[in-house]
Scaffold this motif. Structure first.
Motif, PDB file in Angstrom:
ATOM      1  N   ALA A  34     -21.675  26.514  -5.732  1.00 22.75           N
ATOM      2  CA  ALA A  34     -22.731  27.205  -5.002  1.00 22.75           C
ATOM      3  C   ALA A  34     -22.126  28.230  -4.050  1.00 22.75           C
ATOM      4  O   ALA A  34     -21.048  28.006  -3.497  1.00 22.75           O
ATOM      5  CB  ALA A  34     -23.574  26.197  -4.221  1.00 22.75           C
ATOM      6  N   PRO A  35     -22.794  29.371  -3.865  1.00 19.04           N
ATOM      7  CA  PRO A  35     -22.278  30.355  -2.899  1.00 19.04           C
ATOM      8  C   PRO A  35     -22.281  29.783  -1.491  1.00 19.04           C
ATOM      9  O   PRO A  35     -23.137  28.966  -1.132  1.00 19.04           O
ATOM     10  CB  PRO A  35     -23.250  31.528  -3.033  1.00 19.04           C
ATOM     11  CG  PRO A  35     -24.490  30.937  -3.623  1.00 19.04           C
ATOM     12  CD  PRO A  35     -24.043  29.813  -4.497  1.00 19.04           C
ATOM     13  N   LEU A  36     -21.321  30.201  -0.685  1.00 22.37           N
ATOM     14  CA  LEU A  36     -21.263  29.748   0.696  1.00 22.37           C
ATOM     15  C   LEU A  36     -22.466  30.267   1.471  1.00 22.37           C
ATOM     16  O   LEU A  36     -23.002  31.335   1.162  1.00 22.37           O
ATOM     17  CB  LEU A  36     -19.969  30.238   1.353  1.00 22.37           C
ATOM     18  CG  LEU A  36     -18.668  29.675   0.775  1.00 22.37           C
ATOM     19  CD1 LEU A  36     -17.474  30.355   1.423  1.00 22.37           C
ATOM     20  CD2 LEU A  36     -18.606  28.162   0.962  1.00 22.37           C
ATOM     21  N   PRO A  37     -22.918  29.538   2.482  1.00 22.55           N
ATOM     22  CA  PRO A  37     -24.032  30.025   3.302  1.00 22.55           C
ATOM     23  C   PRO A  37     -23.747  31.418   3.851  1.00 22.55           C
ATOM     24  O   PRO A  37     -22.649  31.692   4.345  1.00 22.55           O
ATOM     25  CB  PRO A  37     -24.117  28.984   4.427  1.00 22.55           C
ATOM     26  CG  PRO A  37     -23.511  27.740   3.847  1.00 22.55           C
ATOM     27  CD  PRO A  37     -22.429  28.220   2.930  1.00 22.55           C
ATOM     28  N   GLY A  38     -24.726  32.305   3.723  1.00 20.37           N
ATOM     29  CA  GLY A  38     -24.578  33.657   4.230  1.00 20.37           C
ATOM     30  C   GLY A  38     -23.875  34.615   3.299  1.00 20.37           C
ATOM     31  O   GLY A  38     -23.700  35.793   3.645  1.00 20.37           O
ATOM     32  N   HIS A  46     -29.359  28.139  -6.753  1.00 18.67           N
ATOM     33  CA  HIS A  46     -28.112  27.912  -7.485  1.00 18.67           C
ATOM     34  C   HIS A  46     -28.283  26.768  -8.461  1.00 18.67           C
ATOM     35  O   HIS A  46     -28.865  25.720  -8.141  1.00 18.67           O
ATOM     36  CB  HIS A  46     -26.961  27.581  -6.535  1.00 18.67           C
ATOM     37  CG  HIS A  46     -25.686  27.258  -7.261  1.00 18.67           C
ATOM     38  ND1 HIS A  46     -25.218  25.956  -7.416  1.00 18.67           N
ATOM     39  CD2 HIS A  46     -24.804  28.057  -7.905  1.00 18.67           C
ATOM     40  CE1 HIS A  46     -24.102  25.991  -8.105  1.00 18.67           C
ATOM     41  NE2 HIS A  46     -23.822  27.239  -8.416  1.00 18.67           N
ATOM     42  N   HIS A  47     -27.755  26.978  -9.670  1.00 26.41           N
ATOM     43  CA  HIS A  47     -27.725  25.919 -10.675  1.00 26.41           C
ATOM     44  C   HIS A  47     -26.293  25.790 -11.179  1.00 26.41           C
ATOM     45  O   HIS A  47     -25.721  26.767 -11.670  1.00 26.41           O
ATOM     46  CB  HIS A  47     -28.658  26.242 -11.843  1.00 26.41           C
ATOM     47  CG  HIS A  47     -28.718  25.163 -12.882  1.00 26.41           C
ATOM     48  ND1 HIS A  47     -29.530  24.060 -12.760  1.00 26.41           N
ATOM     49  CD2 HIS A  47     -28.041  25.008 -14.050  1.00 26.41           C
ATOM     50  CE1 HIS A  47     -29.362  23.273 -13.816  1.00 26.41           C
ATOM     51  NE2 HIS A  47     -28.462  23.832 -14.607  1.00 26.41           N
ATOM     52  N   PRO A  48     -25.665  24.604 -11.055  1.00 23.22           N
ATOM     53  CA  PRO A  48     -24.279  24.443 -11.518  1.00 23.22           C
ATOM     54  C   PRO A  48     -24.172  24.679 -13.024  1.00 23.22           C
ATOM     55  O   PRO A  48     -24.948  24.134 -13.814  1.00 23.22           O
ATOM     56  CB  PRO A  48     -23.948  22.993 -11.160  1.00 23.22           C
ATOM     57  CG  PRO A  48     -24.941  22.613 -10.123  1.00 23.22           C
ATOM     58  CD  PRO A  48     -26.189  23.368 -10.443  1.00 23.22           C
ATOM     59  N   TRP A  49     -23.191  25.494 -13.415  1.00 23.42           N
ATOM     60  CA  TRP A  49     -22.970  25.800 -14.831  1.00 23.42           C
ATOM     61  C   TRP A  49     -21.608  26.444 -14.982  1.00 23.42           C
ATOM     62  O   TRP A  49     -21.142  27.157 -14.091  1.00 23.42           O
ATOM     63  CB  TRP A  49     -24.050  26.765 -15.340  1.00 23.42           C
ATOM     64  CG  TRP A  49     -23.750  27.310 -16.706  1.00 23.42           C
ATOM     65  CD1 TRP A  49     -23.960  26.700 -17.904  1.00 23.42           C
ATOM     66  CD2 TRP A  49     -23.159  28.589 -17.001  1.00 23.42           C
ATOM     67  NE1 TRP A  49     -23.530  27.507 -18.926  1.00 23.42           N
ATOM     68  CE2 TRP A  49     -23.047  28.672 -18.405  1.00 23.42           C
ATOM     69  CE3 TRP A  49     -22.718  29.646 -16.211  1.00 23.42           C
ATOM     70  CZ2 TRP A  49     -22.500  29.790 -19.033  1.00 23.42           C
ATOM     71  CZ3 TRP A  49     -22.165  30.764 -16.834  1.00 23.42           C
ATOM     72  CH2 TRP A  49     -22.076  30.824 -18.234  1.00 23.42           C
ATOM     73  N   GLU A  50     -20.952  26.167 -16.110  1.00 25.46           N
ATOM     74  CA  GLU A  50     -19.710  26.868 -16.433  1.00 25.46           C
ATOM     75  C   GLU A  50     -19.681  27.151 -17.922  1.00 25.46           C
ATOM     76  O   GLU A  50     -20.347  26.480 -18.724  1.00 25.46           O
ATOM     77  CB  GLU A  50     -18.489  26.094 -15.979  1.00 25.46           C
ATOM     78  CG  GLU A  50     -18.409  24.659 -16.400  1.00 25.46           C
ATOM     79  CD  GLU A  50     -17.230  23.957 -15.717  1.00 25.46           C
ATOM     80  OE1 GLU A  50     -16.108  24.496 -15.796  1.00 25.46           O
ATOM     81  OE2 GLU A  50     -17.446  22.898 -15.116  1.00 25.46           O
ATOM     82  N   LEU A  51     -18.899  28.134 -18.301  1.00 24.41           N
ATOM     83  CA  LEU A  51     -18.937  28.661 -19.662  1.00 24.41           C
ATOM     84  C   LEU A  51     -18.639  27.615 -20.730  1.00 24.41           C
ATOM     85  O   LEU A  51     -19.222  27.652 -21.808  1.00 24.41           O
ATOM     86  CB  LEU A  51     -17.932  29.817 -19.782  1.00 24.41           C
ATOM     87  CG  LEU A  51     -18.463  31.205 -19.425  1.00 24.41           C
ATOM     88  CD1 LEU A  51     -17.310  32.166 -19.201  1.00 24.41           C
ATOM     89  CD2 LEU A  51     -19.387  31.721 -20.516  1.00 24.41           C
TER      90      LEU A  51
END
Length: 293
Positions: A34-38, A46-51
């Motif tokens: 997830a992106p950091l706050p700010g 955000h949804h966790p996913w990787e290729l």
């Protein structure tokens, strides 16, 4: 619009996400962490996913922009390192699963960030037009080209697709990130030797504008086509001369590079949609921010 973006928190992805937020879109960020706050100027989902994992659930999304690409840090061509099979599996097989999940999930439009590397081994100085057959000569270019073809093959009524063959992307970095020229600027200000180089460049906001055009134009303008996406031909000597004027740095400039060895891309399809990148004026506007002046 509810817009899913893979790689939204990357150096390139942040430009796309910020443009979408400014347009009032709801942004779904698909990434490992997830992106950091700010990190973004407004909230994103955000949804966790990787290729190399299972494809995400994309029901309810209107469009998908696929930017994520797994590679060795700082390397695209040659980014497979010592694991070409893992590179291909993640970046081609994973991308194909993502495209198929988008079609199953009712997504109406999918854009893929490809690369000028698909043109491969054309002679230096060739003007690269969109109707020229790709001739990739690296695994990176080959995977991008195969992913383009996989996406184009899925094009159907109600499922519009296109690829953007982008050149190098520059611009200010997000919080906690280093932009693409951070090391170069540090070397110059420390008077370290710098090799001559000329390359084609594109500001991240101009890429975002191109993507917006392809997300909103009539679907029949896409048709699974590839769109060249490039702007300025830039010599490191010219770039660092701009840095010197802004900072007062007296370090010696590198020798001029050989522009004759650089193949520029013709961007006729985007220009026909009204796209106008910012050129040198946008570079000069961005440099003070990139230099933290």
């Amino acid at each position: 619009m509810r817009l899913a973006i893979t790689g939204a928190s990357g150096l390139v992805g942040r430009f796309i996400a910020e443009e979408a937020l400014a347009a009032g879109d709801e942004v779904l960020s698909l990434s490992r962490n997830a992106p950091l706050p700010g990190f973004f100027s407004a909230p994103v989902v955000h949804h966790p996913w990787e290729l190399n994992g299972e494809p995400p659930a994309l029901e309810g999304c209107d469009a998908l922009v696929h930017l994520a690409f797994r590679h060795e840090p700082g390397r695209y061509r040659g980014g497979e390192g010592r694991d070409p099979e893992g590179f291909r599996s993640a970046n081609l097989d994973g991308t194909q699963r993502l495209f198929e999940a988008a079609r199953r999930g009712g997504v109406h439009r999918v854009l893929f960030l490809s690369s000028r590397a698909v043109y491969g081994d054309y002679p230096p100085g060739t003007r690269l037009a969109e109707n020229m057959p790709p001739r990739p000569d690296t695994l990176y270019g080959e995977v991008k080209w195969q992913a383009e073809q996989a996406l184009a093959a899925l094009t159907a009524p109600g499922f519009a697709t296109a690829s953007l063959r982008a050149t190098g992307i520059y611009g200010p970095a997000g919080p906690g990130q280093r932009h693409k020229w951070t090391d170069l600027f540090e070397d110059f200000r420390a008077a370290r030797p710098i090799a001559p180089r000329v390359a084609t460049e594109l500001h991240g906001t101009d890429l975002a504008t191109a993507i917006r055009l392809l997300l909103t134009c009539p679907a029949n303008r896409l048709g699974g086509r590839a769109f060249n996406t490039s702007d300025i031909m830039l010599d490191r000597r010219e770039l660092l001369n701009e840095v010197a004027q802004l900072t007062g740095c007296a370090s010696p400039l590198p020798s001029p590079g050989d522009a004759r060895r650089v193949s520029e891309m013709e961007c006729a399809r985007l220009h026909n949609l009204g796209w106008q990148p910012g050129g040198m004026a946008l570079l000069r506007e961005s440099l003070p921010v990139m230099l933290a002046l």
